[in-house]
Design a protein around this motif. Structure first.
Motif, PDB file in Angstrom:
ATOM      1  N   ARG A  94      29.101 130.399 -92.314  1.00 14.97           N
ATOM      2  CA  ARG A  94      28.298 131.147 -91.358  1.00 14.97           C
ATOM      3  C   ARG A  94      27.215 130.241 -90.704  1.00 14.97           C
ATOM      4  NH1 ARG A  94      22.734 134.050 -92.222  1.00 14.97           N
ATOM      5  NH2 ARG A  94      22.321 131.821 -92.081  1.00 14.97           N
ATOM      6  N   THR A  95      27.296 130.789 -89.347  1.00 14.85           N
ATOM      7  CA  THR A  95      25.998 130.400 -88.286  1.00 14.85           C
ATOM      8  C   THR A  95      25.377 131.465 -87.842  1.00 14.85           C
ATOM      9  OG1 THR A  95      25.271 128.576 -86.867  1.00 14.85           O
ATOM     10  CG2 THR A  95      27.371 129.965 -86.306  1.00 14.85           C
ATOM     11  N   GLU A  96      24.275 131.354 -87.269  1.00 11.70           N
ATOM     12  CA  GLU A  96      23.543 132.487 -86.787  1.00 11.70           C
ATOM     13  C   GLU A  96      23.442 132.198 -85.171  1.00 11.70           C
ATOM     14  OE1 GLU A  96      22.172 130.014 -88.662  1.00 11.70           O
ATOM     15  OE2 GLU A  96      20.421 130.641 -89.821  1.00 11.70           O
ATOM     16  N   LEU A  97      23.300 133.224 -84.468  1.00 13.72           N
ATOM     17  CA  LEU A  97      23.459 133.189 -83.095  1.00 13.72           C
ATOM     18  C   LEU A  97      22.164 133.219 -82.267  1.00 13.72           C
ATOM     19  CD1 LEU A  97      26.594 135.397 -82.377  1.00 13.72           C
ATOM     20  CD2 LEU A  97      26.483 133.093 -82.676  1.00 13.72           C
ATOM     21  N   ASP A  98      21.288 134.135 -82.792  1.00 15.97           N
ATOM     22  CA  ASP A  98      20.028 134.423 -82.037  1.00 15.97           C
ATOM     23  C   ASP A  98      18.863 133.438 -82.061  1.00 15.97           C
ATOM     24  OD1 ASP A  98      20.015 134.961 -84.783  1.00 15.97           O
ATOM     25  OD2 ASP A  98      18.391 136.421 -84.774  1.00 15.97           O
ATOM     26  N   GLY A  99      17.964 133.611 -81.223  1.00 24.59           N
ATOM     27  CA  GLY A  99      16.785 132.984 -80.858  1.00 24.59           C
ATOM     28  C   GLY A  99      15.808 133.876 -81.253  1.00 24.59           C
ATOM     29  N   LEU A 100      14.474 133.566 -81.135  1.00 29.10           N
ATOM     30  CA  LEU A 100      13.226 134.210 -81.242  1.00 29.10           C
ATOM     31  C   LEU A 100      12.731 134.676 -80.101  1.00 29.10           C
ATOM     32  CD1 LEU A 100      11.855 132.074 -84.026  1.00 29.10           C
ATOM     33  CD2 LEU A 100      12.248 134.353 -84.438  1.00 29.10           C
ATOM     34  N   PRO A 101      12.021 135.836 -80.089  1.00 31.93           N
ATOM     35  CA  PRO A 101      11.224 136.454 -78.734  1.00 31.93           C
ATOM     36  C   PRO A 101      10.163 135.703 -78.586  1.00 31.93           C
ATOM     37  CG  PRO A 101      11.244 138.029 -80.352  1.00 31.93           C
ATOM     38  CD  PRO A 101      11.942 136.923 -80.971  1.00 31.93           C
ATOM     39  N   MET A 102       9.841 134.362 -78.136  1.00 31.31           N
ATOM     40  CA  MET A 102       8.589 133.788 -77.997  1.00 31.31           C
ATOM     41  C   MET A 102       8.827 132.558 -77.079  1.00 31.31           C
ATOM     42  SD  MET A 102       8.969 131.593 -81.562  1.00 31.31           S
ATOM     43  CE  MET A 102       7.542 130.581 -81.343  1.00 31.31           C
TER      44      MET A 102
END
Length: 425
Positions: A94-102
């Protein structure tokens, strides 16, 4: 017991690991210029949870080039890539796709400027994920089975894994025999950390509305002040941690937001309190949840105020690494990177939703890889300038050694459960 055959088998296994380490390293070194371009593009264009359309499309296109069968929009924006190579185990990576709202403040020439940031290293993870996929396909003569590479959305909101499972991930594509995931961490690059048992925390969100009766600030006796009720709760709830929880067990309650009132001379009708609860063990989690609810109700009752609206919202469940899989993988990683660079470490206090796959009954291992110059890390450990932690706007991994270590470690971990055993002498 015949000692010679056992020694020979061990020697053959060690030689196999050494050969695979060299093969993987050579392949990853050769492809790194392409990986660097992909990494910097991902870093510069982060997308927040469930909005990872560009990111998902990029990873899907890259995986198709490698030869995977790719399905998009699993769990809204998730990607599932399957590569079949004969009979054998199915292994999920698994990898993750999302970044952070910052906003990013790293000052890097490829820094994001779109109001989101890969300040948790998911861009490192995605690039290493692609490198692992390319390397394993190039080495397909050395393993048998099925690769299930998933690009998961919304890890930062601990909602993406559930979304993919609810969309039939294991029913549509098969339930894996093993699962792996890694996470960048503020360690020296070239180092790997892991543990058996819990490696992340349970997380629960606190949202409490304390109710009162508004009035003039000069006449508090004519009102019922919810701010004092909320203040009492914020202080008293810490006794659940200091006086009710076993001091040897991990547990934290943090209040991160208090919202109520408009100006200094008006007592508001309500105050909203928001916070987070973190723990490792289910028993500690339940004790803290019960304690938070009890203290909230007691704080209102002491003021003869209406009962508060208490919402304790479940988040991520602690990841429990499989001890047998950790032990099996540990030996390979130590042979590849050296004992000094591969070690067990305490569980992180942050939370992760990789546990959603683990809790489906899949033996799994979640491990950490370093991202900073070893000299900088050593100086920080001896009183120097602290290194930026995950979620800091200054979080800035050193790309090449960080990506290479992560990709090589993940490749070896997967090969270790898919390779044919060494032949008997």
């Amino acid at each position: 017991m015949k000692l010679l055959p056992i020694v020979a088998l061990l020697a053959a296994a060690a030689a196999q690991v050494q050969a695979q380490t060299q093969d993987a390293g050579t392949l990853i070194n050769g492809m790194y210029p392409q990986l660097d371009a992909i990494y910097k593009d991902l870093h510069a264009h982060p997308e927040i949870a469930f909005h990872e359309e560009r990111t998902a499309a990029k990873l899907a296109a890259e995986m198709r080039k490698i030869g995977f069968e790719v399905t998009e929009k699993v769990g809204k924006t998730g990607v599932v890539a399957i590569y079949k190579n004969g009979p054998g185990p199915m292994v999920l990576v698994r990898t993750e796709l999302d970044g952070l709202p910052m906003d990013e403040k790293s000052g890097l020439p490829y820094a994001s400027t779109n109001g989101a940031a890969h300040s948790c290293g998911h861009d490192v993870h995605m690039t290493a994920w692609l490198a692992t996929a390319r390397t394993l396909v190039a080495l397909k003569s050395q393993w048998k089975g099925t690769l299930m590479f998933i690009g998961q959305p919304a890890e930062e909101t601990v909602a993406g894994a559930k979304a993919m499972l609810d969309d039939g991930l294991f029913k549509r594509f098969g339930k894996p025999d093993y699962a792996f995931a890694l996470h960048s961490w503020p360690l020296a690059y070239g180092t790997i950390g892991y543990n058996s048992g819990a490696v992340s925390s349970n997380s629960d969100a606190i949202e409490i509305t304390f109710k009162g009766r508004g009035g003039h600030g000069s006449a508090p006796d004519k009102a019922l002040d919810p701010i004092t009720i909320a203040a009492r709760f914020v202080v008293d709830v810490q006794t659940v941690i200091s006086r009710e929880k076993d001091p040897k067990e991990f547990g934290v309650v943090t209040i991160g937001a208090i919202n109520g009132g408009t100006v200094g001379n008006i007592i508001p009708d309500t105050v909203k309190v928001r916070g987070t609860i973190r723990s490792y063990s289910p028993a500690v989690r339940e004790k803290i949840l019960a304690g938070v609810r009890r203290v909230a109700n007691a704080s209102s009752a002491m003021a003869d105020a209406p009962a508060p609206d208490v919402q304790l919202i479940p988040g991520g469940i602690a990841i429990e690494n499989d001890d047998a899989l950790v032990t099996r993988t540990e030996g390979v990683l130590k042979k590849a990177f050296g004992d000094a660079n591969v070690s067990r470490m305490p569980a992180m206090t942050a939370s992760e939703d990789f546990s959603q796959y683990v809790n489906q009954g899949v033996p799994s291992m979640f491990f950490f890889t370093g991202v900073y110059d070893p000299k900088v890390v050593a100086e920080a450990e001896h009183g120097g300038k602290p290194v930026a932690f995950n979620h800091s706007p200054y979080y800035a991994p050193v790309p090449e050694p960080s990506i290479k270590t992560a990709a090589q470690a993940m490749t070896l971990a997967v090969l270790n459960v898919m390779s044919a055993p060494a032949a008997k002498p």
